[in-house]
Scaffold this motif. Structure first.
Motif, mmCIF file in Angstrom:
data_model
loop_
_atom_site.group_PDB
_atom_site.id
_atom_site.type_symbol
_atom_site.label_atom_id
_atom_site.label_comp_id
_atom_site.label_asym_id
_atom_site.label_seq_id
_atom_site.Cartn_x
_atom_site.Cartn_y
_atom_site.Cartn_z
ATOM 1 N N PHE A 229 34.190 47.131 25.277
ATOM 2 C CA PHE A 229 33.066 47.911 25.801
ATOM 3 C C PHE A 229 31.713 47.341 25.380
ATOM 4 N N ILE A 230 31.683 46.571 24.296
ATOM 5 C CA ILE A 230 30.419 46.012 23.827
ATOM 6 C C ILE A 230 29.830 45.065 24.863
ATOM 7 N N ASN A 231 30.696 44.253 25.471
ATOM 8 C CA ASN A 231 30.237 43.278 26.466
ATOM 9 C C ASN A 231 30.409 43.779 27.896
ATOM 10 N N GLY A 232 30.600 45.081 28.054
ATOM 11 C CA GLY A 232 30.783 45.652 29.382
ATOM 12 C C GLY A 232 32.252 45.832 29.686
ATOM 13 N N ASN A 233 32.616 47.005 30.167
ATOM 14 C CA ASN A 233 34.014 47.298 30.458
ATOM 15 C C ASN A 233 34.495 46.441 31.625
ATOM 16 N N LYS A 234 35.471 45.595 31.374
ATOM 17 C CA LYS A 234 36.037 44.735 32.403
ATOM 18 C C LYS A 234 37.550 44.865 32.359
ATOM 19 N N ASN A 235 38.213 44.152 33.274
ATOM 20 C CA ASN A 235 39.667 44.189 33.331
ATOM 21 C C ASN A 235 40.228 43.346 32.189
ATOM 22 N N SER A 236 40.686 43.989 31.117
ATOM 23 C CA SER A 236 41.107 43.252 29.930
ATOM 24 C C SER A 236 42.348 42.402 30.175
ATOM 25 N N PHE B 132 49.048 44.255 41.462
ATOM 26 C CA PHE B 132 47.738 43.970 40.882
ATOM 27 C C PHE B 132 47.664 44.721 39.550
ATOM 28 N N VAL B 133 47.160 44.044 38.509
ATOM 29 C CA VAL B 133 47.099 44.640 37.168
ATOM 30 C C VAL B 133 45.702 45.190 36.924
ATOM 31 N N ASP B 134 45.622 46.491 36.654
ATOM 32 C CA ASP B 134 44.328 47.144 36.398
ATOM 33 C C ASP B 134 44.281 47.651 34.962
ATOM 34 N N PHE B 135 43.659 46.853 34.086
ATOM 35 C CA PHE B 135 43.392 47.275 32.719
ATOM 36 C C PHE B 135 41.897 47.539 32.543
ATOM 37 N N THR C 267 46.205 35.437 34.418
ATOM 38 C CA THR C 267 45.830 35.492 35.828
ATOM 39 C C THR C 267 46.509 36.691 36.494
ATOM 40 N N GLN C 268 45.997 37.070 37.653
ATOM 41 C CA GLN C 268 46.609 38.150 38.418
ATOM 42 C C GLN C 268 47.848 37.642 39.158
ATOM 43 N N PRO C 269 48.822 38.518 39.407
ATOM 44 C CA PRO C 269 50.033 38.107 40.117
ATOM 45 C C PRO C 269 49.855 38.024 41.634
ATOM 46 N N SER C 270 48.655 38.307 42.133
ATOM 47 C CA SER C 270 48.379 38.224 43.564
ATOM 48 C C SER C 270 46.911 37.858 43.753
ATOM 49 N N ASN C 271 46.510 37.667 45.014
ATOM 50 C CA ASN C 271 45.125 37.318 45.320
ATOM 51 C C ASN C 271 44.244 38.550 45.557
ATOM 52 N N LEU C 272 44.781 39.735 45.302
ATOM 53 C CA LEU C 272 44.004 40.953 45.475
ATOM 54 C C LEU C 272 42.839 41.008 44.483
ATOM 55 N N THR C 273 41.808 41.766 44.838
ATOM 56 C CA THR C 273 40.718 42.064 43.911
ATOM 57 C C THR C 273 40.724 43.560 43.628
ATOM 58 N N LEU C 274 40.071 43.936 42.528
ATOM 59 C CA LEU C 274 40.015 45.347 42.158
ATOM 60 C C LEU C 274 39.352 46.170 43.253
#
Length: 336
Positions: free
Chosen positions: A100-107, A87-90, A113-120
């Motif tokens: 950060f202007i639009n809210g810190n999200k997973n860039s 799972f990629v966590d950026f 897409t993510q390499p798996s079906n996992l969520t943060l």
């Protein structure tokens, strides 16, 4: 300062073997970046029968988008070798593309897409989590060397799209931009030329980049050889390079409708660490998105000419065996 560091590194590494360089970095990482080494973590009781692999970027923020992508692919390769779920966590670990202007999200998910079906949320409630690190080693090191032979590119293409893809927003914007340009991509030569910090700093150990004059000679040869080339799709961040290529090919040369260029770079530090980067766009997210759109369009062209860079390599990986003919400059390395 950036130029001095690269010169010193080039002088030192020139006299070391690959094993000695690996040993150097092993010690260097432990001393300089102890928090960026691989770690085993436990955040909760979920997925107790599985091992999750959390992929992090380097903390210095200098990695460009294509470098980030290839490093993520390396970590996915490591995960599949060890039967981990990646799972990629950026979001909790930051890159130069944070918004950060639009809210810190997973860039990472701004573009891929993510390499798996996992969520943060699930990852940070799981029992067995391995944090990726600079000390990660894969069994087939040559698989990710910056090679441009057909078989290597096809293998990497197949590996990448087995695990990840461009997200739907990127795909839609690419298709819309091609329509706006009105080009037939199969009859278009993609030309990718880096300038600014690559040319000014000449980073030791990195490939020497071609001049506009050198590129024009190769493009002219392609045009003479292939009478189906109707357009040249240029990708560069350097305003001077754009002017030189546009002056030569005029209406035959096209760029994306939203393109912008850097004209005031002073050559004192890497581009990502200067205010000049804002000439491309004030938003890091938009800078990354625009760049990716251009690289994807490059990958859809019928022909390719470019310098030996991560962007060129990524374009050819995206394409797989899609180019009718390609030419990547091999001019040696800076500092050699």
């Amino acid at each position: 300062m950036g130029r001095l560091k690269n010169k010193i590194r080039g002088i030192v590494f020139e006299h070391l073997s690959d094993n000695q360089i690996d040993s150097f970095y092993k010690i260097y990482y432990k001393v300089r970046y102890p928090d960026e080494l691989m770690k085993n973590m436990s955040y909760g009781d979920l997925n107790e029968d599985k091992t999750l692999y959390l992929i992090r970027p380097k903390v210095d923020g200098t990695e460009g988008l294509m470098s980030l992508l290839v490093n993520v692919l390396r970590h996915i390769y490591y995960a599949q070798e060890n039967d981990y779920i990646p799972f990629v966590d950026f979001e909790n670990y930051h890159t130069q593309y944070d918004d950060f202007i639009n809210g810190n999200k997973n860039s990472w998910e701004f573009y891929f897409t993510q390499p798996s079906n996992l969520t943060l949320t699930e990852v940070y409630q799981s029992k067995n989590v391995v944090l990726s690190g600079l000390d990660m080693k894969i069994s087939n090191k040559s698989f990710f060397k910056q090679n441009f032979d057909d078989q290597s590119l096809i293998s990497l293409h197949n590996f990448m799209f087995k695990y990840i893809d461009f997200n739907s927003d990127v795909k839609l914007k690419v298709d819309n931009e091609i329509k706006k340009l009105g080009i037939n991509t199969s009859e278009t030569l993609g030309l990718y030329l880096r300038g600014t910090d690559y040319i000014k700093l000449k980073p030791a150990g990195h490939p020497v980049q071609p001049t506009s004059k050198q590129a024009i000679k190769v493009v002219d040869d392609f045009i003479k050889k292939h009478d189906d080339i109707t357009k040249i799709f240029l990708v560069t961040e350097d305003g001077e390079i754009y002017k030189e290529i546009k002056q030569k090919y005029k209406d035959k040369c096209v760029v994306v409708t939203f393109d912008s260029f850097i004209n005031d770079y002073d050559g004192k530090n890497f581009l990502s660490h200067t205010s000049s980067i804002n000439e491309l766009d004030d938003s890091p997210y938009i800078r990354g998105l625009n760049y990716l759109i251009k690289i994807v369009i490059l990958s859809k062209c019928g022909y390719f000419v470019g310098g030996n860079t991560m962007g060129s390599w990524a374009s050819l990986i995206f394409s797989g065996d899609g180019y009718k003919e390609k030419y990547v400059f091999d001019l040696g390395m800076y500092g050699k």
